[in-house]
Design a protein around this motif. Sequence first.
Motif, PDB file in Angstrom:
ATOM      1  N   ASP A   1       0.847  -1.190   0.000  1.00 29.84           N
ATOM      2  CA  ASP A   1       0.000   0.000   0.000  1.00 29.84           C
ATOM      3  C   ASP A   1       0.891   1.251   0.000  1.00 29.84           C
ATOM      4  N   TYR A   2       0.351   2.334  -0.578  1.00 33.15           N
ATOM      5  CA  TYR A   2       1.123   3.566  -0.699  1.00 33.15           C
ATOM      6  C   TYR A   2       0.273   4.765  -0.299  1.00 33.15           C
ATOM      7  N   ILE A   3       0.957   5.846   0.042  1.00 36.17           N
ATOM      8  CA  ILE A   3       0.312   7.077   0.511  1.00 36.17           C
ATOM      9  C   ILE A   3       0.740   8.223  -0.398  1.00 36.17           C
ATOM     10  N   LEU A   4      -0.223   9.009  -0.836  1.00 36.47           N
ATOM     11  CA  LEU A   4       0.054  10.222  -1.602  1.00 36.47           C
ATOM     12  C   LEU A   4      -0.068  11.420  -0.658  1.00 36.47           C
ATOM     13  N   ALA A   5       1.029  12.165  -0.493  1.00 34.60           N
ATOM     14  CA  ALA A   5       1.036  13.338   0.391  1.00 34.60           C
ATOM     15  C   ALA A   5       1.180  14.599  -0.448  1.00 34.60           C
ATOM     16  N   VAL A   6       0.271  15.556  -0.228  1.00 33.54           N
ATOM     17  CA  VAL A   6       0.311  16.844  -0.921  1.00 33.54           C
ATOM     18  C   VAL A   6       0.624  17.928   0.103  1.00 33.54           C
ATOM     19  N   ASP A   7       1.729  18.629  -0.100  1.00 35.37           N
ATOM     20  CA  ASP A   7       2.116  19.725   0.781  1.00 35.37           C
ATOM     21  C   ASP A   7       1.973  21.027   0.004  1.00 35.37           C
TER      22      ASP A   7
ATOM     23  N   ALA B   1      -0.551   3.643  -9.653  1.00 28.94           N
ATOM     24  CA  ALA B   1      -1.326   4.656  -8.928  1.00 28.94           C
ATOM     25  C   ALA B   1      -2.514   4.033  -8.219  1.00 28.94           C
ATOM     26  N   ASN B   2      -2.995   2.912  -8.717  1.00 31.39           N
ATOM     27  CA  ASN B   2      -4.132   2.231  -8.079  1.00 31.39           C
ATOM     28  C   ASN B   2      -3.766   1.622  -6.734  1.00 31.39           C
ATOM     29  N   ASP B   3      -2.453   1.550  -6.449  1.00 31.50           N
ATOM     30  CA  ASP B   3      -2.007   1.017  -5.158  1.00 31.50           C
ATOM     31  C   ASP B   3      -1.969   2.093  -4.080  1.00 31.50           C
ATOM     32  N   ILE B   4      -2.249   3.346  -4.450  1.00 34.59           N
ATOM     33  CA  ILE B   4      -2.314   4.424  -3.466  1.00 34.59           C
ATOM     34  C   ILE B   4      -3.623   4.287  -2.680  1.00 34.59           C
ATOM     35  N   LYS B   5      -3.504   4.104  -1.384  1.00 33.35           N
ATOM     36  CA  LYS B   5      -4.673   3.793  -0.569  1.00 33.35           C
ATOM     37  C   LYS B   5      -5.221   4.979   0.206  1.00 33.35           C
ATOM     38  N   THR B   6      -4.426   6.004   0.366  1.00 30.42           N
ATOM     39  CA  THR B   6      -4.919   7.173   1.092  1.00 30.42           C
ATOM     40  C   THR B   6      -4.157   8.413   0.637  1.00 30.42           C
ATOM     41  N   ILE B   7      -4.760   9.568   0.881  1.00 28.97           N
ATOM     42  CA  ILE B   7      -4.186  10.838   0.468  1.00 28.97           C
ATOM     43  C   ILE B   7      -4.252  11.804   1.642  1.00 28.97           C
TER      44      ILE B   7
ATOM     45  N   THR C   1       4.491   2.316   3.151  1.00 25.23           N
ATOM     46  CA  THR C   1       4.079   2.319   4.557  1.00 25.23           C
ATOM     47  C   THR C   1       5.267   2.326   5.521  1.00 25.23           C
ATOM     48  N   ALA C   2       6.478   2.129   4.987  1.00 24.84           N
ATOM     49  CA  ALA C   2       7.679   2.226   5.820  1.00 24.84           C
ATOM     50  C   ALA C   2       8.276   3.621   5.779  1.00 24.84           C
ATOM     51  N   GLY C   3       7.642   4.528   5.019  1.00 19.13           N
ATOM     52  CA  GLY C   3       8.112   5.903   4.937  1.00 19.13           C
ATOM     53  C   GLY C   3       9.133   6.153   3.849  1.00 19.13           C
ATOM     54  N   ASN C   4       9.360   5.193   2.984  1.00 21.11           N
ATOM     55  CA  ASN C   4      10.297   5.374   1.884  1.00 21.11           C
ATOM     56  C   ASN C   4       9.652   6.183   0.763  1.00 21.11           C
ATOM     57  N   VAL C   5      10.412   7.102   0.192  1.00 23.11           N
ATOM     58  CA  VAL C   5       9.911   7.916  -0.915  1.00 23.11           C
ATOM     59  C   VAL C   5       9.979   7.115  -2.209  1.00 23.11           C
TER      60      VAL C   5
END
Length: 250
Positions: free
Chosen positions: A3-9, A73-79, A22-26
């Motif tokens: 699973d992956y996370i998309l972060a928008v700053d 991109a379909n593996d991105i589970k949360t934003i 999920t381990a915090g790797n970019v």
Amino acid sequence: MADYILAVDQGTSSTKTIVFDTAGNVIAKATEPLKTIYAEGGFVEQDPEGIYQNVLASVKQCLASLAKTNVSANDIKTIGISNQRETFVIWDQNGKPLYNAVVWQCKRSITICERLKQVPGLEDEIKQKTGLIIDPYFSGTKLIWLYENVATVKQAVDAGDAYFGTIDTWLLYKLTIGKVYATDHTNASRTLFFNLHSLEWDKELLAKFGLSNLNLPKIYSSAGIWRGLYQSRNRQSYIGHRLLRLNEHR
């Protein structure tokens, strides 16, 4: 499948988008510069639509970078969205901005702050309720300036047709095509309108500011907004669906 996370700053000078595991790797990242308008008198503004388009451009660039990896991109589970805190937008019932976004750096409300400090007991009341001091840094005094100096803003506020939001709220509203009008406690706490004890907008302060008819977003915990949005047949939120579609048009 990971699973992956998309972060928008969404920051003052740029929008950064990063996909993490999920381990915090970019896994992928992108940065899109954002234009700021500096004017006389310490005025600092940004184009509200420009902020939104800047976010879309940054996300699209990040997803293009992601496409070069073995991650879909379909593996991105949360934003998640982080944003320049005190900057705000005010818009009408049709979602049209009534003025440029007023940036946290703006000093236009110095004289209003001085005036408010002269009101007996108000400075202590604001500090006790909001935890903040009367200062141009926070959104509230700059909105008072708009109300007193921009006719369209005053008319909309008085008519109950003005919608206030920090940048997180503006982006949520835009990304959901007006379906969601919301913020979280952390952003609300930087406005001078938020009561830290009740965790609600403070009606007494709003009345003293002359803003009783102002529309304000519903307040959630930081994660609560997403739980409320994460409801659709394909398990994507409105926001997730809208942002991830950018990957189809890269």
